[in-house]
Scaffold this motif. Structure first.
Motif, mmCIF file in Angstrom:
data_model
loop_
_atom_site.group_PDB
_atom_site.id
_atom_site.type_symbol
_atom_site.label_atom_id
_atom_site.label_comp_id
_atom_site.label_asym_id
_atom_site.label_seq_id
_atom_site.Cartn_x
_atom_site.Cartn_y
_atom_site.Cartn_z
ATOM 1 N N ARG A 133 148.381 138.564 -12.674
ATOM 2 C CA ARG A 133 148.335 137.118 -12.559
ATOM 3 C C ARG A 133 147.070 136.738 -11.799
ATOM 4 N N LEU A 134 146.449 135.686 -12.242
ATOM 5 C CA LEU A 134 145.278 135.162 -11.567
ATOM 6 C C LEU A 134 145.632 134.760 -10.148
ATOM 7 N N LEU B 274 142.186 138.560 -12.762
ATOM 8 C CA LEU B 274 141.165 138.426 -11.739
ATOM 9 C C LEU B 274 141.737 137.991 -10.402
ATOM 10 N N ASP B 275 141.032 138.375 -9.345
ATOM 11 C CA ASP B 275 141.232 137.815 -8.019
ATOM 12 C C ASP B 275 139.958 137.056 -7.682
ATOM 13 N N LEU B 276 140.088 135.815 -7.245
ATOM 14 C CA LEU B 276 138.936 134.975 -6.919
ATOM 15 C C LEU B 276 139.050 134.484 -5.485
ATOM 16 N N ILE B 277 137.906 134.359 -4.827
ATOM 17 C CA ILE B 277 137.850 133.689 -3.537
ATOM 18 C C ILE B 277 136.821 132.581 -3.650
ATOM 19 N N LEU B 278 137.193 131.382 -3.220
ATOM 20 C CA LEU B 278 136.289 130.242 -3.174
ATOM 21 C C LEU B 278 136.007 129.939 -1.704
ATOM 22 N N ILE B 279 134.739 129.966 -1.331
ATOM 23 C CA ILE B 279 134.346 129.697 0.042
ATOM 24 C C ILE B 279 133.561 128.396 0.066
ATOM 25 N N LEU C 84 142.464 126.372 -14.441
ATOM 26 C CA LEU C 84 143.274 127.594 -14.458
ATOM 27 C C LEU C 84 143.589 128.120 -15.859
ATOM 28 N N PRO C 85 143.944 127.279 -16.832
ATOM 29 C CA PRO C 85 144.251 127.826 -18.162
ATOM 30 C C PRO C 85 143.047 128.469 -18.850
ATOM 31 N N ASP C 86 141.833 128.162 -18.406
ATOM 32 C CA ASP C 86 140.621 128.671 -19.049
ATOM 33 C C ASP C 86 140.098 129.957 -18.429
ATOM 34 N N ILE C 87 140.825 130.541 -17.473
ATOM 35 C CA ILE C 87 140.350 131.717 -16.760
ATOM 36 C C ILE C 87 141.253 132.896 -17.072
ATOM 37 N N THR D 191 130.192 125.527 -13.201
ATOM 38 C CA THR D 191 128.899 126.221 -13.199
ATOM 39 C C THR D 191 129.063 127.654 -12.714
ATOM 40 N N LEU D 192 129.787 127.846 -11.624
ATOM 41 C CA LEU D 192 129.986 129.189 -11.086
ATOM 42 C C LEU D 192 130.808 130.062 -12.025
ATOM 43 N N LEU D 193 131.871 129.505 -12.615
ATOM 44 C CA LEU D 193 132.698 130.278 -13.533
ATOM 45 C C LEU D 193 131.918 130.666 -14.785
ATOM 46 N N ASP D 194 131.065 129.770 -15.264
ATOM 47 C CA ASP D 194 130.220 130.098 -16.416
ATOM 48 C C ASP D 194 129.216 131.192 -16.062
ATOM 49 N N ARG D 195 128.649 131.112 -14.878
ATOM 50 C CA ARG D 195 127.690 132.120 -14.436
ATOM 51 C C ARG D 195 128.356 133.491 -14.301
ATOM 52 N N ALA D 196 129.609 133.490 -13.888
ATOM 53 C CA ALA D 196 130.357 134.743 -13.753
ATOM 54 C C ALA D 196 130.932 135.211 -15.091
ATOM 55 N N LYS D 197 130.789 134.390 -16.130
ATOM 56 C CA LYS D 197 131.273 134.677 -17.493
ATOM 57 C C LYS D 197 132.781 134.885 -17.532
ATOM 58 N N ILE D 198 133.511 134.058 -16.806
ATOM 59 C CA ILE D 198 134.976 134.148 -16.830
ATOM 60 C C ILE D 198 135.611 132.828 -17.262
#
Length: 123
Positions: A46-47, A85-90, A78-81, A109-116
Motif C-alpha cells: 500500500r502506498l 512506494l513509500d514517500l516522504i514530503l518535506i 493518490l489514485p495516480d500513484i 512536478t515532483l511526481l512527474d520528475r520521479a516518474k511515478i
C-alpha cells in the motif's frame, strides 16, 4: 489524506530517508523508495506517505499549515500513484505562503520528475 496512507513510524521515516531517492522543488522535497519485504506478508503493498516540516519552516502554526497543505494536495493525486512506494514530503519555508493550487502544481512536478505519476484522466 486518510490515515491508512500515512507513514507514521520513526523507523520507516529513517529507512526512506536513508535509502530513498530525493527530488527537490522550492516548496517541497520528495523522497521516494519502493516497498521492501515487510514483516507481515499477508498485507498487500500500500502506498504510504509521510509528511514533515522542520523548524526552518517557521512556528508551530506555520509548520502545521504546511503539513495540512501537503496532505490536501496529495489527496487528489493518490489514485495516480503506484501502490508499491513509500514517500516522504518535506515542507520548505516557501510553502507557508503558497496556495493549494501552487502546492498541488509543485507536487505534480515532483511526481512527474520521479516518474511515478500516471494521470488516469486528463481534462
Amino acid at each position: 489524506m486518510q490515515r491508512k496512507f500515512r507513514l507514521t513510524r520513526s523507523e520507516d521515516f529513517k529507512r526512506v530517508r536513508r535509502s530513498g531517492k530525493s527530488y527537490a522543488h522550492p516548496l517541497v522535497v520528495l523522497i521516494v523508495q519502493t516497498h521492501d519485504k515487510r514483516s507481515n506478508p499477508v498485507d498487500q503493498p500500500r502506498l504510504k506517505i509521510g509528511v514533515a516540516a522542520g523548524r526552518t519552516v517557521g512556528t508551530a502554526v506555520h509548520r502545521n499549515r504546511a503539513k495540512r497543505l501537503l496532505r490536501e494536495g496529495m489527496r487528489s493525486l493518490l489514485p495516480d500513484i503506484s501502490s508499491t512506494l513509500d514517500l516522504i514530503l518535506i515542507a520548505r519555508s516557501g510553502l507557508v505562503t503558497a496556495t493549494l493550487d501552487e502546492t498541488r502544481h509543485a507536487l505534480i512536478t515532483l511526481l512527474d520528475r520521479a516518474k511515478i505519476h500516471t494521470p488516469t484522466n486528463e481534462s
